[in-house]
Design an enzyme around this catalytic site. Structure first.
Site, PDB file in Angstrom:
ATOM      1  N   SER A 164      -6.386   5.628  -2.219  1.00 42.66           N
ATOM      2  CA  SER A 164      -6.195   5.239  -0.829  1.00 42.66           C
ATOM      3  C   SER A 164      -7.331   5.737   0.057  1.00 42.66           C
ATOM      4  CB  SER A 164      -4.860   5.793  -0.309  1.00 42.66           C
ATOM      5  OG  SER A 164      -4.795   7.196  -0.512  1.00 42.66           O
ATOM      6  N   HIS A 209      -5.338  -1.266  -4.531  1.00 40.62           N
ATOM      7  CA  HIS A 209      -4.532  -0.250  -3.847  1.00 40.62           C
ATOM      8  C   HIS A 209      -3.161  -0.795  -3.477  1.00 40.62           C
ATOM      9  CE1 HIS A 209      -3.778   2.257   0.002  1.00 40.62           C
ATOM     10  NE2 HIS A 209      -3.232   2.840  -1.052  1.00 40.62           N
ATOM     11  N   ASN A 213      -4.844   2.606   5.617  1.00 42.03           N
ATOM     12  CA  ASN A 213      -4.841   4.031   5.919  1.00 42.03           C
ATOM     13  C   ASN A 213      -5.826   4.414   7.013  1.00 42.03           C
ATOM     14  OD1 ASN A 213      -2.752   5.148   4.253  1.00 42.03           O
ATOM     15  ND2 ASN A 213      -4.011   4.581   2.505  1.00 42.03           N
ATOM     16  N   GLU A 261      -4.258  -3.931  -1.295  1.00 42.18           N
ATOM     17  CA  GLU A 261      -5.640  -3.997  -0.838  1.00 42.18           C
ATOM     18  C   GLU A 261      -6.569  -4.089  -2.052  1.00 42.18           C
ATOM     19  OE1 GLU A 261      -6.134  -1.508   3.250  1.00 42.18           O
ATOM     20  OE2 GLU A 261      -5.756  -0.306   1.465  1.00 42.18           O
TER      21      GLU A 261
END
Length: 284
Positions: free
Chosen positions: A120, A141, A191, A153
């Site tokens: 991440s 991800h 994130n 992702e």
């Protein structure tokens, strides 16, 4: 395009690794799940069984639990993944550890196989640099919990090829997930936006802006978030959040990414959220 009889290797049988293994097994892929920690693969198998049981009781499975479980083989030797067409690394967010795994996998699996990371925050380009196949290294991800969350992702390193990006997208879509493309920048998309908000919620609690309940209630009722930021931080893991903020702070050098001291103290005291039984809230 991967075929159903292709082997998918998962390195790391923690929360994310076991969830990713379950997702691939539900999509009828064969999975090899590896972890170096004694007993971790066995614990993962129980967690997957419990998760599938809940989904079965809710009528969300298309086949018996036993059929899905049978596609996941727990292994205690990473060499068992040598025939994998895709290997996804899902270990702790420590760049040096991940680089070591990628170097090992590069020597182990066929040169045509894709190597992916569920990271991440760690640079995909840096991980690819530990291999002799940087064009076949990509970020895939998953969000937590992987069996439930629809988004994945796909992160393109500096040398990740267009063919690898296309293959990664096809894999994600075959799982019934929705891919988004992210550049190899700290935090990627989700994130980069989410972690600072959760960190700021910790600052708000530390400074007495509101109680934990009122901070979470304000965001749920005031902005229609399904979970409050402190509840969500507990779900993600406070150690994971701290690692994310440290990467953002280091990479950008901007004080707005400074990890909250309360967050750091909680992690140091072993309060990691749901997985440890206590974080901003207590869990039985």
């Amino acid at each position: 395009m991967l075929m159903a009889d292709d082997l998918i290797g998962i390195v790391g049988a923690g929360t994310m690794g076991r969830g990713i293994a379950q997702v691939f097994a539900q999509a009828r892929y064969r999975v090899g799940l590896y972890d170096s920690a004694p007993g971790q693969v066995e614990r993962a198998a129980k967690s997957i069984r419990d998760s599938l049981g809940r989904m079965d009781r809710a009528g969300k499975l298309k086949e018996p639990v036993e059929a899905i479980e049978a596609r996941i083989e727990g292994v205690d030797d990473i060499g068992a993944l040598s025939n994998a067409s895709l290997v996804i690394e899902a270990i702790n967010e420590v760049k040096e550890l991940k680089q070591g795994i990628f170097g090992q996998l590069d020597q182990l699996v066929d040169e045509r196989a894709m190597l992916a990371s569920n990271t991440s925050s760690v640079s995909i380009t840096a991980l690819a640099g530990s291999t002799n196949r940087p064009d076949r290294v990509v970020g895939i991800h998953f969000m937590n919990p992987a069996p439930i969350m629809p988004l994945v992702e796909i992160v393109q390193g500096e040398l990740t090829s267009a063919v690898t990006m296309e293959r990664a997208g096809q894999v994600v879509e075959s799982l019934g997930k929705t891919p988004v493309i992210a550049a190899d920048r700290p935090g990627f998309i989700v994130n980069r936006l989410l972690a600072p908000m959760l960190n700021e919620a910790a600052f708000a609690l530390m400074e007495g802006v509101g109680s934990r309940e009122d901070i979470d209630r304000a965001m749920k009722l005031g902005t229609r978030h399904p979970m409050g930021p402190l509840e969500l931080a507990d779900l993600i893991g406070l150690d994971v959040l701290l690692a994310l903020m440290e990467v953002l702070h280091q990479e950008f050098g901007d004080s707005k990414y400074r990890p909250c001291p309360l967050l750091r103290r909680m992690v140091e005291s072993g309060k990691l959220g749901r997985k440890s039984g206590a974080g901003f809230y207590e869990y039985s």
